[in-house]
Design a protein around this motif. Structure first.
Motif, mmCIF file in Angstrom:
data_model
loop_
_atom_site.group_PDB
_atom_site.id
_atom_site.type_symbol
_atom_site.label_atom_id
_atom_site.label_comp_id
_atom_site.label_asym_id
_atom_site.label_seq_id
_atom_site.Cartn_x
_atom_site.Cartn_y
_atom_site.Cartn_z
ATOM 1 N N MET A 380 31.130 -137.013 68.218
ATOM 2 C CA MET A 380 31.074 -135.467 68.191
ATOM 3 C C MET A 380 29.912 -134.885 67.532
ATOM 4 O O MET A 380 29.630 -133.481 67.843
ATOM 5 C CB MET A 380 32.442 -135.179 67.313
ATOM 6 N N SER A 381 29.260 -135.558 66.755
ATOM 7 C CA SER A 381 28.188 -134.805 65.804
ATOM 8 C C SER A 381 26.866 -134.956 66.776
ATOM 9 O O SER A 381 26.000 -134.030 66.658
ATOM 10 C CB SER A 381 27.604 -135.888 64.686
ATOM 11 N N ILE A 382 26.965 -135.532 68.122
ATOM 12 C CA ILE A 382 26.135 -135.301 69.163
ATOM 13 C C ILE A 382 26.169 -133.702 69.654
ATOM 14 O O ILE A 382 25.069 -133.340 69.829
ATOM 15 C CB ILE A 382 26.460 -136.380 70.416
ATOM 16 N N VAL A 383 27.136 -133.152 69.574
ATOM 17 C CA VAL A 383 27.424 -131.755 70.038
ATOM 18 C C VAL A 383 26.317 -130.888 69.248
ATOM 19 O O VAL A 383 25.741 -129.943 69.569
ATOM 20 C CB VAL A 383 28.982 -131.275 70.018
ATOM 21 N N ILE A 384 26.435 -131.050 67.656
ATOM 22 C CA ILE A 384 25.875 -130.403 66.709
ATOM 23 C C ILE A 384 24.243 -130.854 66.793
ATOM 24 O O ILE A 384 23.669 -129.608 66.877
ATOM 25 C CB ILE A 384 26.282 -130.812 65.481
ATOM 26 N N VAL A 385 23.793 -132.083 67.029
ATOM 27 C CA VAL A 385 22.515 -132.191 67.147
ATOM 28 C C VAL A 385 21.914 -131.538 68.503
ATOM 29 O O VAL A 385 20.889 -131.049 68.526
ATOM 30 C CB VAL A 385 22.174 -133.854 67.150
ATOM 31 N N ARG A 386 22.722 -131.748 69.556
ATOM 32 C CA ARG A 386 22.179 -131.102 70.678
ATOM 33 C C ARG A 386 22.026 -129.650 70.723
ATOM 34 O O ARG A 386 20.927 -129.210 71.194
ATOM 35 C CB ARG A 386 23.154 -131.549 71.885
ATOM 36 N N ARG A 387 23.012 -129.014 70.168
ATOM 37 C CA ARG A 387 22.935 -127.554 70.032
ATOM 38 C C ARG A 387 21.629 -127.118 68.966
ATOM 39 O O ARG A 387 20.804 -125.935 69.317
ATOM 40 C CB ARG A 387 24.305 -126.929 69.392
ATOM 41 N N ARG A 388 21.400 -127.766 68.040
ATOM 42 C CA ARG A 388 20.449 -127.484 67.100
ATOM 43 C C ARG A 388 19.030 -127.885 68.013
ATOM 44 O O ARG A 388 18.170 -126.865 67.715
ATOM 45 C CB ARG A 388 20.417 -128.351 65.816
ATOM 46 N N LEU A 389 19.001 -128.704 68.722
ATOM 47 C CA LEU A 389 17.593 -129.193 69.208
ATOM 48 C C LEU A 389 17.343 -128.085 70.433
ATOM 49 O O LEU A 389 16.354 -127.731 70.500
ATOM 50 C CB LEU A 389 17.869 -130.535 69.960
ATOM 51 N N CYS A 390 18.433 -127.546 71.120
ATOM 52 C CA CYS A 390 18.523 -126.302 72.345
ATOM 53 C C CYS A 390 18.010 -125.206 71.608
ATOM 54 O O CYS A 390 17.229 -124.531 72.200
ATOM 55 C CB CYS A 390 19.754 -126.339 72.946
ATOM 56 N N GLN A 391 18.502 -124.998 70.353
ATOM 57 C CA GLN A 391 18.152 -123.437 69.622
ATOM 58 C C GLN A 391 16.675 -123.708 69.337
ATOM 59 O O GLN A 391 16.012 -122.842 69.457
ATOM 60 C CB GLN A 391 19.057 -123.652 68.278
#
Length: 395
Positions: A380-391
């Motif tokens: 589930m932490s992939i969601v957080i990492v992915r969003r931070r990278l996208c931002q």
């Protein structure tokens, strides 16, 4: 629940669940029990659980996390009380007689299912306004970043904007909907409706969430099924093992409410809270095989903390689904999420059983449970990492 109301689905589930329980005492062998309890009652309970919890999320907007947490805490309360009650009922009436009593108590599901009222229109309209304001705000922020290459980067990130899927007859509202959402059309073909459904539900973030639920349910089911026998094998009496196991329900009841309260705080990210609950539950499970904890007090402590973290996760399931998919897709999304939970519960214990048979003790099963649960948090932490990278990319 797209064709039937929440009440109708729950009533059908209550009827099926009671049919399975009533037929259980007449089962001549184990195979019939698989059908009566595993299929009939299992399907019935699923049909009751999903609409009742989804409806609690639809009724509230500002305090949705707290409302769903309180609703889910009933599961923990039942898990804490009924094992003790059922123990004494079985002593007096035997297992067959106790099933008739449970079936009678279970008829209350039918009463409460009939009390599930549709969401009033004024609450739906309030939710629609909140969603539209959120989308307008997101579109305004996105426009400040410019167009061209930055828009292409945003498409690669594909962080979905949660929007209302209903057509209010306003062209401006349709422009607010993300490109992954198809416009509603009463004359749309079955293929178009199915395509729209899957595009709305199976976003990348939700698929990661789905896989995370599969892992933590596989891990949690191992503890819930094998712990009583494990506690007895390390020297506790059956009564003491039952007492320790009851603390899982107590902790879960508290954890559901606590998760709802924490999830309602503006500055706490509910997805991060969900991840911490998974990792914490996995770590406390890895402590179970330590000999220093093989006392009544030690195992009660472990069960209480495990139940607390388990309850936090349960209390967040509905609201995290809403955060990822939006209110309009909450019912369908939560249904698919329960599929992941079922697959996890069905697959985890057999794998643990193979380890127990191979090594001759239950410690490997507890290690496997901890690994699965922690893996659920890591996924589930992939969601957080992915969003931070996208931002950071969009900036």
């Amino acid at each position: 629940m797209t064709r039937w109301s929440h009440r109708q689905v729950a009533v059908l589930g209550a009827i099926l669940a009671n049919m399975g329980l009533v037929l259980m005492p007449f089962a001549p062998n184990l195979e019939y029990m698989y059908v009566f309890y595993g299929i009939l009652s299992g399907l019935g309970y699923s049909l009751v659980y999903v609409p009742s919890h989804v409806l609690s999320g639809l009724y509230f907007h500002k305090h949705r996390s707290l409302a769903t947490g309180i609703a889910t805490s009933g599961s923990g309360f039942g898990a804490a009380i009924f094992p003790i009650v059922m123990y004494h009922i079985i002593q007096y009436y035997g297992w067959r007689g106790s099933l008739f009593i449970v079936s009678g108590l279970n008829l209350h599901l039918l009463v409460f299912a009939l009390l599930l009222r549709p969401v009033p229109k004024e609450i739906q309209q309030l939710g629609d306004i909140n969603i539209e304001l959120t989308v307008v705000s997101e579109n305004h922020v996105n426009s400040d970043h410019g167009e061209g290459t930055e828009n292409n980067q945003k498409e690669d990130c594909e962080i979905p904007v949660v929007a209302n899927d209903k057509n209010h007859g306003d062209d401006e509202n349709e422009d607010m909907v993300t490109s992954t959402m198809l416009p509603s059309n009463e004359k749309a073909t079955a293929k178009q409706r199915l395509t729209k459904h899957f595009l709305a539900i199976f976003t990348l973030d939700f698929m990661i969430y789905w896989l995370s639920n599969l892992f933590w349910n596989a891990g949690g089911a191992i503890v819930l099924i094998f712990f009583p026998e494990y506690a007895y094998s390390v020297g506790l009496s059956k009564e003491s093992a039952s007492t320790a196991y009851t603390m899982v329900g107590v902790g879960s009841c508290i954890g559901c409410v606590l998760g709802g309260v924490l999830g309602n705080i503006k500055y706490i990210d509910r997805i991060i809270l969900y991840i911490l609950g998974n990792i914490g539950a996995g770590l406390i499970t890895l402590v179970i095989p330590l000999k220093v904890m093989h006392t009544l007090v030690g195992l009660i402590f472990i069960c209480l903390i495990f139940g607390l973290l388990f309850g936090i996760i349960l209390g967040l399931l509905v609201v995290v689904t809403s955060d990822l998919l939006g209110v309009d897709s909450l019912g369908d999304g939560f249904g698919y999420l329960m599929l992941a939970n079922g697959i996890g519960v069905f697959s985890g214990p057999p794998l643990a059983g193979l380890l127990i048979d191979h090594y001759g003790n239950q410690d490997p099963a507890m290690y496997l449970s901890g690994v699965f649960t922690i893996l659920g948090g890591i996924v589930m932490s992939i969601v957080i990492v992915r969003r931070r990278l996208c931002q950071s990319t969009c900036e």
